[in-house]
Motif scaffolding. Structure first.
Motif, PDB file in Angstrom:
ATOM      1  N   GLU A   1       8.825  12.901   6.300  1.00 50.27           N
ATOM      2  CA  GLU A   1       8.621  12.385   7.659  1.00 50.27           C
ATOM      3  C   GLU A   1       7.302  11.627   7.768  1.00 50.27           C
ATOM      4  O   GLU A   1       7.235  10.568   8.390  1.00 50.27           O
ATOM      5  N   LEU A   2       6.248  12.174   7.138  1.00 48.60           N
ATOM      6  CA  LEU A   2       4.959  11.480   7.138  1.00 48.60           C
ATOM      7  C   LEU A   2       5.055  10.144   6.414  1.00 48.60           C
ATOM      8  O   LEU A   2       4.507   9.137   6.869  1.00 48.60           O
ATOM      9  N   SER A   3       5.737  10.136   5.301  1.00 48.42           N
ATOM     10  CA  SER A   3       5.925   8.909   4.528  1.00 48.42           C
ATOM     11  C   SER A   3       6.692   7.868   5.344  1.00 48.42           C
ATOM     12  O   SER A   3       6.334   6.681   5.356  1.00 48.42           O
ATOM     13  N   GLU A   4       7.738   8.328   6.031  1.00 57.14           N
ATOM     14  CA  GLU A   4       8.533   7.415   6.865  1.00 57.14           C
ATOM     15  C   GLU A   4       7.674   6.829   7.983  1.00 57.14           C
ATOM     16  O   GLU A   4       7.698   5.619   8.222  1.00 57.14           O
ATOM     17  N   ARG A   5       6.912   7.675   8.662  1.00 59.00           N
ATOM     18  CA  ARG A   5       6.052   7.198   9.751  1.00 59.00           C
ATOM     19  C   ARG A   5       5.026   6.187   9.259  1.00 59.00           C
ATOM     20  O   ARG A   5       4.755   5.183   9.918  1.00 59.00           O
ATOM     21  N   ALA A   6       4.454   6.459   8.082  1.00 57.29           N
ATOM     22  CA  ALA A   6       3.460   5.536   7.514  1.00 57.29           C
ATOM     23  C   ALA A   6       4.097   4.186   7.204  1.00 57.29           C
ATOM     24  O   ALA A   6       3.504   3.138   7.498  1.00 57.29           O
ATOM     25  N   SER A   7       5.288   4.211   6.652  1.00 56.57           N
ATOM     26  CA  SER A   7       5.982   2.952   6.336  1.00 56.57           C
ATOM     27  C   SER A   7       6.309   2.173   7.607  1.00 56.57           C
ATOM     28  O   SER A   7       6.130   0.953   7.662  1.00 56.57           O
ATOM     29  N   ILE A   8       6.782   2.875   8.622  1.00 55.99           N
ATOM     30  CA  ILE A   8       7.105   2.217   9.892  1.00 55.99           C
ATOM     31  C   ILE A   8       5.844   1.627  10.518  1.00 55.99           C
ATOM     32  O   ILE A   8       5.855   0.492  11.014  1.00 55.99           O
ATOM     33  N   GLU A   9       4.763   2.377  10.457  1.00 52.54           N
ATOM     34  CA  GLU A   9       3.487   1.897  11.013  1.00 52.54           C
ATOM     35  C   GLU A   9       2.996   0.659  10.263  1.00 52.54           C
ATOM     36  O   GLU A   9       2.479  -0.276  10.880  1.00 52.54           O
ATOM     37  N   ASN A  10       3.170   0.644   8.959  1.00 51.67           N
ATOM     38  CA  ASN A  10       2.775  -0.527   8.167  1.00 51.67           C
ATOM     39  C   ASN A  10       3.566  -1.766   8.572  1.00 51.67           C
ATOM     40  O   ASN A  10       3.019  -2.864   8.632  1.00 51.67           O
ATOM     41  N   ILE A  11       4.838  -1.584   8.853  1.00 54.29           N
ATOM     42  CA  ILE A  11       5.663  -2.717   9.274  1.00 54.29           C
ATOM     43  C   ILE A  11       5.238  -3.181  10.658  1.00 54.29           C
ATOM     44  O   ILE A  11       5.061  -4.380  10.910  1.00 54.29           O
ATOM     45  N   LYS A  12       5.062  -2.239  11.590  1.00 55.57           N
ATOM     46  CA  LYS A  12       4.698  -2.586  12.965  1.00 55.57           C
ATOM     47  C   LYS A  12       3.342  -3.278  13.040  1.00 55.57           C
ATOM     48  O   LYS A  12       3.145  -4.189  13.843  1.00 55.57           O
ATOM     49  N   SER A  13       2.412  -2.826  12.222  1.00 59.38           N
ATOM     50  CA  SER A  13       1.060  -3.390  12.292  1.00 59.38           C
ATOM     51  C   SER A  13       0.940  -4.722  11.558  1.00 59.38           C
ATOM     52  O   SER A  13      -0.079  -5.388  11.670  1.00 59.38           O
ATOM     53  N   GLY A  14       1.953  -5.081  10.801  1.00 62.75           N
ATOM     54  CA  GLY A  14       1.928  -6.350  10.086  1.00 62.75           C
ATOM     55  C   GLY A  14       1.205  -6.278   8.758  1.00 62.75           C
ATOM     56  O   GLY A  14       0.898  -7.312   8.157  1.00 62.75           O
ATOM     57  N   ARG A  15       0.922  -5.110   8.267  1.00 61.87           N
ATOM     58  CA  ARG A  15       0.246  -4.965   6.976  1.00 61.87           C
ATOM     59  C   ARG A  15       1.173  -5.244   5.806  1.00 61.87           C
ATOM     60  O   ARG A  15       0.752  -5.288   4.669  1.00 61.87           O
ATOM     61  N   VAL A  16       2.440  -5.413   6.102  1.00 66.98           N
ATOM     62  CA  VAL A  16       3.434  -5.661   5.060  1.00 66.98           C
ATOM     63  C   VAL A  16       3.924  -7.099   5.211  1.00 66.98           C
ATOM     64  O   VAL A  16       4.299  -7.531   6.299  1.00 66.98           O
ATOM     65  N   GLY A  17       3.932  -7.810   4.088  1.00 68.66           N
ATOM     66  CA  GLY A  17       4.408  -9.191   4.111  1.00 68.66           C
ATOM     67  C   GLY A  17       5.913  -9.257   4.293  1.00 68.66           C
ATOM     68  O   GLY A  17       6.619  -8.250   4.219  1.00 68.66           O
ATOM     69  N   ASP A  18       6.409 -10.479   4.555  1.00 68.00           N
ATOM     70  CA  ASP A  18       7.844 -10.656   4.809  1.00 68.00           C
ATOM     71  C   ASP A  18       8.707 -10.235   3.626  1.00 68.00           C
ATOM     72  O   ASP A  18       9.756  -9.625   3.808  1.00 68.00           O
ATOM     73  N   ARG A  19       8.284 -10.578   2.412  1.00 69.94           N
ATOM     74  CA  ARG A  19       9.077 -10.196   1.237  1.00 69.94           C
ATOM     75  C   ARG A  19       9.079  -8.678   1.046  1.00 69.94           C
ATOM     76  O   ARG A  19      10.103  -8.079   0.750  1.00 69.94           O
ATOM     77  N   GLU A  20       7.917  -8.091   1.182  1.00 68.26           N
ATOM     78  CA  GLU A  20       7.799  -6.652   0.968  1.00 68.26           C
ATOM     79  C   GLU A  20       8.466  -5.857   2.089  1.00 68.26           C
ATOM     80  O   GLU A  20       8.903  -4.721   1.891  1.00 68.26           O
ATOM     81  N   LYS A  21       8.600  -6.466   3.249  1.00 64.26           N
ATOM     82  CA  LYS A  21       9.189  -5.792   4.407  1.00 64.26           C
ATOM     83  C   LYS A  21      10.604  -5.301   4.105  1.00 64.26           C
ATOM     84  O   LYS A  21      10.980  -4.182   4.476  1.00 64.26           O
ATOM     85  N   GLU A  22      11.375  -6.121   3.415  1.00 64.33           N
ATOM     86  CA  GLU A  22      12.750  -5.743   3.078  1.00 64.33           C
ATOM     87  C   GLU A  22      12.772  -4.505   2.180  1.00 64.33           C
ATOM     88  O   GLU A  22      13.571  -3.593   2.382  1.00 64.33           O
ATOM     89  N   PHE A  23      11.861  -4.463   1.211  1.00 68.50           N
ATOM     90  CA  PHE A  23      11.794  -3.313   0.314  1.00 68.50           C
ATOM     91  C   PHE A  23      11.346  -2.053   1.055  1.00 68.50           C
ATOM     92  O   PHE A  23      11.850  -0.963   0.797  1.00 68.50           O
ATOM     93  N   VAL A  24      10.413  -2.208   1.975  1.00 66.16           N
ATOM     94  CA  VAL A  24       9.939  -1.070   2.747  1.00 66.16           C
ATOM     95  C   VAL A  24      11.062  -0.542   3.636  1.00 66.16           C
ATOM     96  O   VAL A  24      11.239   0.674   3.774  1.00 66.16           O
TER      97      VAL A  24
END
Length: 150
Positions: free
Chosen positions: A57-80
């Motif tokens: 659950e912590l891992s999922e929340r961190a990944s979602i937060e990374n997407i929401k905050s824009g810390r993940v690029g467009d290409r990496e977003k699909e993998f996340v």
């Protein structure tokens, strides 16, 4: 017929660890001790499962937060997003495992209670048909549990 023999007769033909413990027991005290070990083992597994679930659950929340905050690029977003999907699948499997472990604990606790009730009834001289009724109730509960698990 002793309580031990009656319990063994009711379990005859069943397969499972608890049933094997009952078949191999030489006394109700030994049987209760082994059932307590099974309860403890299930509780330990349930605790491990809950910890793993919390980690995911912590891992999922961190990944979602990374997407929401824009810390993940467009290409990496699909993998996340695919990783989040896999994590959610793992979490569903762990929740199912936790439910089964919890039901195991409840079932074993009920069995311990029924055995102790039979011992108490036997000490008080309760008629055998009352004891058999109690065990039939347990047997029906075990059948329902097995149906739920399958």
């Amino acid at each position: 017929m002793s309580i031990l023999e009656r319990i063994k007769l009711m379990i005859k033909g069943q397969a499972g660890e608890a049933e094997q413990v009952i078949k191999d027991a030489h006394s109700t005290g030994e049987m209760l001790g082994h059932l307590d070990e099974l309860i403890t083992r299930n509780e330990v597994e349930l605790r491990k499962t809950r910890q793993e679930l919390a980690r995911l659950e912590l891992s999922e929340r961190a990944s979602i937060e990374n997407i929401k905050s824009g810390r993940v690029g467009d290409r990496e977003k699909e993998f996340v997003l695919l990783q989040i999907k896999r994590t959610r699948g793992q979490m569903e499997n762990l929740k199912l495992r936790a439910d089964i472990l919890n039901k195991n604990i409840e079932l074993h606790l009920n069995l311990v209670g029924k055995i102790q009730a039979m011992e108490a009834m036997d000490l008080r001289g309760i008629e055998q048909n009352v004891v058999e009724r109690v065990m039939l109730d347990f047997e029906e509960g075990m059948e329902k549990f097995r149906e739920n698990v399958t």
